[in-house]
Scaffold this active site. Sequence first.
Site, PDB file in Angstrom:
ATOM      1  N   SER A 553      36.895 -23.241  32.308  1.00  9.38           N
ATOM      2  CA  SER A 553      37.576 -22.442  33.172  1.00  9.38           C
ATOM      3  C   SER A 553      37.260 -21.190  33.584  1.00  9.38           C
ATOM      4  O   SER A 553      36.150 -20.958  34.896  1.00  9.38           O
ATOM      5  CB  SER A 553      38.674 -23.563  31.992  1.00  9.38           C
ATOM      6  OG  SER A 553      39.906 -22.724  33.429  1.00  9.38           O
ATOM      7  N   HIS A 669      40.434 -31.336  30.873  1.00  6.35           N
ATOM      8  CA  HIS A 669      40.143 -29.987  31.178  1.00  6.35           C
ATOM      9  C   HIS A 669      39.832 -29.849  29.609  1.00  6.35           C
ATOM     10  O   HIS A 669      40.774 -28.531  29.218  1.00  6.35           O
ATOM     11  CB  HIS A 669      41.448 -29.197  31.952  1.00  6.35           C
ATOM     12  CG  HIS A 669      41.093 -28.404  32.087  1.00  6.35           C
ATOM     13  ND1 HIS A 669      39.540 -28.283  33.365  1.00  6.35           N
ATOM     14  CD2 HIS A 669      41.287 -26.596  31.678  1.00  6.35           C
ATOM     15  CE1 HIS A 669      39.569 -26.362  33.196  1.00  6.35           C
ATOM     16  NE2 HIS A 669      40.427 -25.755  32.850  1.00  6.35           N
TER      17      HIS A 669
END
Length: 694
Positions: A553, A669
């Site tokens: 991320s 995610h």
Amino acid sequence: MRLAALAFTFVAAMNAQAQESDPNAWLEDVTGERAMAWVRERNAESVPKLEAQPGFKALKDRLLAIYNSKERIPSVTQRGKWLYNFWQDEKSPRGIWRRTTMEEYRRAEPAWETMLDIGKLSDADNEKWVFKGAQCLYPDYRRCLISLSRGGADATVIREFDIEAKRFVEGGFQLPESKGDVDWRDADTLYVSVDFGPGSMTTSGYPRIVKEWKRGTPLASAKVVFEGRESDVGVSSSVVNERHGRRSQRYESIHRSIQFFTGEDFLRRGDEWVKLATPEDAVVSIVHEHLVVRLRSEWKPGATTFRAGSLIWMPLEAFLEGKREFTPVFEPSARVSLQGWTATRRYIVLEVLDNVRGKVLQGHRHYGKLNFREIPVAPNSTVSVSALERNESDDYWITTTSFTEPTSLALVDTRQNRIEKLKSLPAFFDAKGVTVVQHEATSRDGTKVPYFVVSRDVMKADGTNPTILYGYGGFEVSQKPAYNAAVGAAWLEQGGVWALANLRGGGEFGPDWHRTAQRGGRQKTHDDFIAVAEDLVKRGITAPRHLAAYGGSQGGLLVGAVTTQRPDLFRAAVATVPLFDMKRYHKLLAGASWMGEYGNPDVPADWAFISKYSPYQNVPKKGVAFPHMFITTTTRDDRVHPGHARKMVARLKESGHEVLYYENVEGGHGLGSTPAQLANAAAMIYTFFGMELR
């Protein structure tokens, strides 16, 4: 139809503009036929190569056994007399939502009652549901709002569930798929902030409107109680129920998130929403009839000035009357910061980080004052605390973890001053002879940056040790010692070295450690990581030939930045669900919500500093030696757009650099939604590291 046609024309024009300036823009079409064909081609290149490596299958099987282990600690939430837990294993890869009693939970093998089987629900609905939590109605908790995600995305479908009947309520509350928020006001009323149609969402992709929805009425007719702006990050509601003896109090609030770290808080008083006069960058809570404020910047509400990183409180009613007589709950020092806190009936318990080592401070509330004492925990560990049930009990949980000691869960009985260890992970890897050392590197501007090195005690300082350097450095998120079975089994046992960097941009030393690396200071995060890498080499722990960068991320952005700036310093790199194209990040999914962290690339002054580190725009040309990369993402990631990873891979390949790519078709995610997906992704990552660094 006319408005829809205009919108379609506008989107098409924007896509055409992006395509003209970026030949890889077509890869932003998440599920487009051409883009998905490209994904399948890349997967077909990478997967066989990694699976063919010696030991891959054995490692994958071992990791799967760890992720499916029945000896994992089942984390629980108490509601009434029941402890609720969500559990995934080999029999239930999609997971089951279940409950037990405290008496049973104390047993080595508790008896669990299944409330909802997500696998069976997925089969019945022909969907790959991922459980995203439950909001249950206080105080009897019979009705719950279950959030279900398709493939792990942040957007969820919400359905009302009857706990005693163990089924969804026919004709009950249901909300279509959307990012957003929902809270019970009472048994027949919800606060809802979801996608209500055109104009109801922010540019960040989150709801900007809160409605009050009555049972039995159409959602479209629900009363609007609050509206934010389209330029905001989003708005959300919260309902807190407190019980003080026989007296109950309900606090209803709305938070308007203006930017990621700034916002406004409103408290319902009758039919009015009263704005709280607190700093926009503070985190506000209500507990024990007090207003609790966690400061990100210095504040002088009255006669006293409180430092950034402080936790302060005062009686709520006095604050609403205009008084500002706050008292400190916690005050930080140079390398001591507050990481979290929890409240029980009569206590406030703090998670404190002292030079990246955990402490617990237990504060007894007596006649309006807090008297703190330190609770003993294992040295050189990370601790987290959470209340058992804040209205009915003074007991609380302590979770303790470290690099080498398996994570444990204890229950603190404040009445008897007793710590009862209830659960512990087994030793998933052989930690005998593994040592942990904390070092400091000196960054470009002279700042001392701490980092941990985890290795076998027989490690020689000859520069030949295969070393993974992990970092994040953003959003005030701290990187702390933790028991990571995958790292231990896949890397440490094989003689590898694991290094964890505490970079600016994180929250290890409070808000200022983060703030200095926001926006134009982002390069400091990259400088810190580079300094740690250089220090590893200087100490003889490793050498560039045996050193890899790893992050996910925001950490993926970090990996992209440091490898494009210092390709000579790393042999390999892994970036998972990464940001790479910082020219367009704010136009992709939730990206606009992070402009407070990174800046706005449409503003020339901001792009001037963003452009210097944006990985996609700084890929070295052909002929420049560059680390071998493995980049992973998921199709269902609706937070960080998979286009970041796809386009970076395309550009690296165009420039003649070696890169492997894997995209999971679900997972949100992260690396996956099921134990099998997690084990497969982890096995590929550590196989890649072994292949490149040894």
